[in-house]
Design an enzyme around this catalytic site. Structure first.
Site, PDB file in Angstrom:
ATOM      1  N   GLU A 185      43.351  31.879  59.528  1.00  9.64           N
ATOM      2  CA  GLU A 185      44.439  32.840  59.262  1.00  9.64           C
ATOM      3  C   GLU A 185      44.098  33.744  58.080  1.00  9.64           C
ATOM      4  O   GLU A 185      44.852  33.830  57.103  1.00  9.64           O
ATOM      5  CB  GLU A 185      45.748  32.092  58.992  1.00  9.64           C
ATOM      6  CG  GLU A 185      46.240  31.334  60.214  1.00  9.64           C
ATOM      7  CD  GLU A 185      47.621  30.715  60.038  1.00  9.64           C
ATOM      8  OE1 GLU A 185      47.976  30.375  58.901  1.00  9.64           O
ATOM      9  OE2 GLU A 185      48.339  30.567  61.040  1.00  9.64           O
ATOM     10  N   GLU A 217      46.223  27.921  67.756  1.00 11.82           N
ATOM     11  CA  GLU A 217      47.397  27.257  67.165  1.00 11.82           C
ATOM     12  C   GLU A 217      48.653  27.789  67.817  1.00 11.82           C
ATOM     13  O   GLU A 217      48.797  29.014  67.969  1.00 11.82           O
ATOM     14  CB  GLU A 217      47.523  27.552  65.661  1.00 11.82           C
ATOM     15  CG  GLU A 217      46.637  26.768  64.779  1.00 11.82           C
ATOM     16  CD  GLU A 217      46.986  26.942  63.304  1.00 11.82           C
ATOM     17  OE1 GLU A 217      48.171  27.066  62.955  1.00 11.82           O
ATOM     18  OE2 GLU A 217      46.035  26.960  62.506  1.00 11.82           O
TER      19      GLU A 217
HETATM   20  C1  BG6 Z   1      49.335  27.643  60.369  1.00 12.34           C
HETATM   21  C2  BG6 Z   1      48.269  26.918  59.602  1.00 12.34           C
HETATM   22  O1  BG6 Z   1      49.804  28.708  59.634  1.00 12.34           O
HETATM   23  O2  BG6 Z   1      50.517  26.983  60.653  1.00 12.34           O
HETATM   24  C3  BG6 Z   1      48.342  25.405  59.687  1.00 12.34           C
HETATM   25  O3  BG6 Z   1      46.992  27.361  59.979  1.00 12.34           O
HETATM   26  C4  BG6 Z   1      49.786  24.981  59.634  1.00 12.34           C
HETATM   27  O4  BG6 Z   1      47.552  24.874  58.672  1.00 12.34           O
HETATM   28  C5  BG6 Z   1      50.553  25.581  60.794  1.00 12.34           C
HETATM   29  O5  BG6 Z   1      49.988  23.611  59.569  1.00 12.34           O
HETATM   30  C6  BG6 Z   1      52.010  25.177  60.872  1.00 12.34           C
HETATM   31  O6  BG6 Z   1      52.619  25.416  59.652  1.00 12.34           O
HETATM   32  P1  BG6 Z   1      53.448  24.293  58.908  1.00 12.34           P
HETATM   33  O7  BG6 Z   1      53.792  24.868  57.613  1.00 12.34           O
HETATM   34  O8  BG6 Z   1      54.621  24.039  59.765  1.00 12.34           O
HETATM   35  O9  BG6 Z   1      52.549  23.117  58.807  1.00 12.34           O
END
Ligand code: BG6
Length: 478
Positions: free
Chosen positions: A183, A377
């Site tokens: 990211e 993701e």
């Molecule tokens: C992304 C990141 O922004 O979101 C991850 O690359 C992260 O590392 C994921 O865990 C979800 O975000 P969060 O804050 O709910 O864990």
């Protein structure tokens, strides 16, 4: 009823990051990294959003959830066996830079750290699971932060080059899919994790931020070139946080504002890493913010030569923008800004749920770059409940994922080249933004709680069996 289709070799799987799953934060010579000094709970979120963080551990005040995380460091065999049971074709993980170079500036790599990832990759290959490896996922060595000022300092490029060459050489027969910086564009809102420094005063943010970005772009190109040289059949991508920006209404002022936000947040980094040059709109931005980049002679040529093979991106939400917002409107927005979209529901953490936005994102990215895309993701952070009979019926997660998977299939039908989907947090882990364990994304439940208690026992949720079936039918049965 419509059947949803995916290419034959589609890479179905799940995604994680070293700092959020491994634990073992000081085992076998591992050095401290940024995630090791971030406390759990509200404090973490405040730190990420506010200037002035000191990068020290204050054990008397805080609990540090990443230190033990979910102990993948010791339990990787059990976890990988569960991924294999779901039929994963790919597993996205990251390498902790500080296992390989504990301080970041050493000349020799740490053999124990290298050996750990050998074991993990071997275990994945035992089941035919392809590792997809992020080189840097919010895990910069703390020593580079404190002694060098993070990515602001050009010397860090040399340390990064040493790190990437060490891992490419070591894992050249084990890892084909790589990504450079997780990211990368997120540092525009949260500089600490990606760039390795905290802005002291709001007005000082522009010059150091964009200079640090320049260093990362050079480093990314060095990594791409080295990867291609050392591992000829490899694919190396960038990784961006993509949240399509919608104008709140048809007022041209709002449409223009949404476009500018999209250019800066969604496209600036990707344009450099995919097209190999700074986009035209950044020239005006640099001028208007008095940013004068220090660019060395060969930098731009290097950036031109070191373009990525595919675009990895995370997709959680869209963002709705209005040029003039009241404080109240602003406060109701998503984690990355904007205002509430009246057409969308949000998760328990206020992240707006928008599957159509994923189809929009895929189309936008493919129209712009014509490069293969990889959704690395996507997922729903939610509270899970264990029923009296021990089951976890996470239908909300299944619904969320089903709609996003349908959106991907629609985009493929639109003509988008999509190579895979690794849903976020295939196993419960520490939340990046809040440091909570209770913000769960997994198909696999982990008995670990916000105060650090828990047995770490793993349990299959209902979504485990659902996803297994999705993979087995290559997305036809959703
Ligand atoms: C992304 C990141 O922004 O979101 C991850 O690359 C992260 O590392 C994921 O865990 C979800 O975000 P969060 O804050 O709910 O864990």
């Amino acid at each position: 009823m419509k059947t949803y289709q995916f290419p034959k070799d589609f890479l179905w799987g799940g995604a994680t990051a070293a700092n959020q799953i491994e634990g073992g934060f000081n085992e076998e010579n591992k050095g401290l990294n940024i995630a090791d000094v971030l406390p759990g709970g509200n404090e973490r979120y405040k730190i990420l959003m506010n200037p002035g963080f000191d990068f020290e551990i204050h054990r008397d005040q805080y609990y540090y959830p990443n230190h033990e995380a979910i102990d993948f460091y010791r339990r990787y065999k059990e976890d990988i066996a569960l991924f294999a049971e779901m039929g994963f074709k790919a597993f996205r993980m990251s390498i902790a830079w500080t296992r390989i170079f504990p301080n970041g500036d050493e000349l020799e790599a740490n053999e124990e750290g290298l050996a750990f990832y050998d074991r993990v990759f071997d275990e994945l290959h035992k089941y035919g699971i392809e590792p997809v490896v992020t080189i840097s996922h919010y895990e910069m060595p703390l020593h580079l932060v404190k002694e060098y000022g993070g990515w602001r300092n050009r010397q860090v490029i040399t340390f990064f080059e040493r790190y990437v060459k060490a891992i490419f050489n070591r894992y050249k027969n084990k890892v084909k899919f790589w990504m450079t910086f997780n990211e990368i564009n997120s540092s525009l809102v949260m500089p600490i994790q990606g760039l390795g420094f905290s802005i002291q005063k709001e007005e000082d943010k522009y010059q150091p931020t964009f200079q640090a970005y320049h260093h990362q772009f050079v480093a990314s190109s060095i990594a791409v070139k080295a990867c291609h040289e050392i591992i000829p059949n490899s694919k190396i991508g960038c990784m961006i946080l993509f949240a399509p920006v919608y104008a709140f209404d048809s007022n041209p002022e709002n449409v223009m504002y949404a476009l500018q936000e999209e250019q800066l947040f969604n496209y600036y980094c990707a344009d450099v890493q995919v097209r190999g040059e700074y986009p035209a709109f950044m020239k005006r931005y640099f001028k208007e913010h008095n940013i004068e980049l220090e660019i060395q002679d060969d930098d731009l040529e290097l950036i031109k030569e070191g373009t990525v093979d595919y675009i990895g991106f995370s997709y959680y939400m869209s963002r709705t923008e209005k040029k003039v917002k009241t404080d109240e409107e602003e406060a109701q927005g998503n984690i990355i800004g904007g205002i509430r979209n009246p057409f969308l529901k949000a998760s328990d953490w206020g992240w707006e749920i928008d599957p159509v936005g994923l189809r929009i994102s895929l189309n936008k990215l493919y129209d712009r770059y014509q490069k293969p895309l990889f959704v690395v993701e996507n997922g729903l952070g939610a509270y899970d409940k264990i029923e009296e009979d021990g089951t976890i019926n996470d239908n909300y997660r299944i619904d969320y994922l089903r709609e996003h998977i349908k959106a991907m299939s629609e985009a493929i039908e639109d003509g988008v080249e999509l190579i895979g989907y690794t849903s976020w947090g295939c196993i419960d882990m520490v939340s990046m933004s809040t440091g909570e364990f209770s913000k769960r994304y997994g198909f696999i439940y982990v008995d670990k709680h916000d105060n650090g208690s828990g047995t770490l026992e793993r349990k299959k949720k209902k979504s485990f069996f659902w996803y297994k079936d999705v993979i087995a039918t290559n997305g036809e049965r959703l």
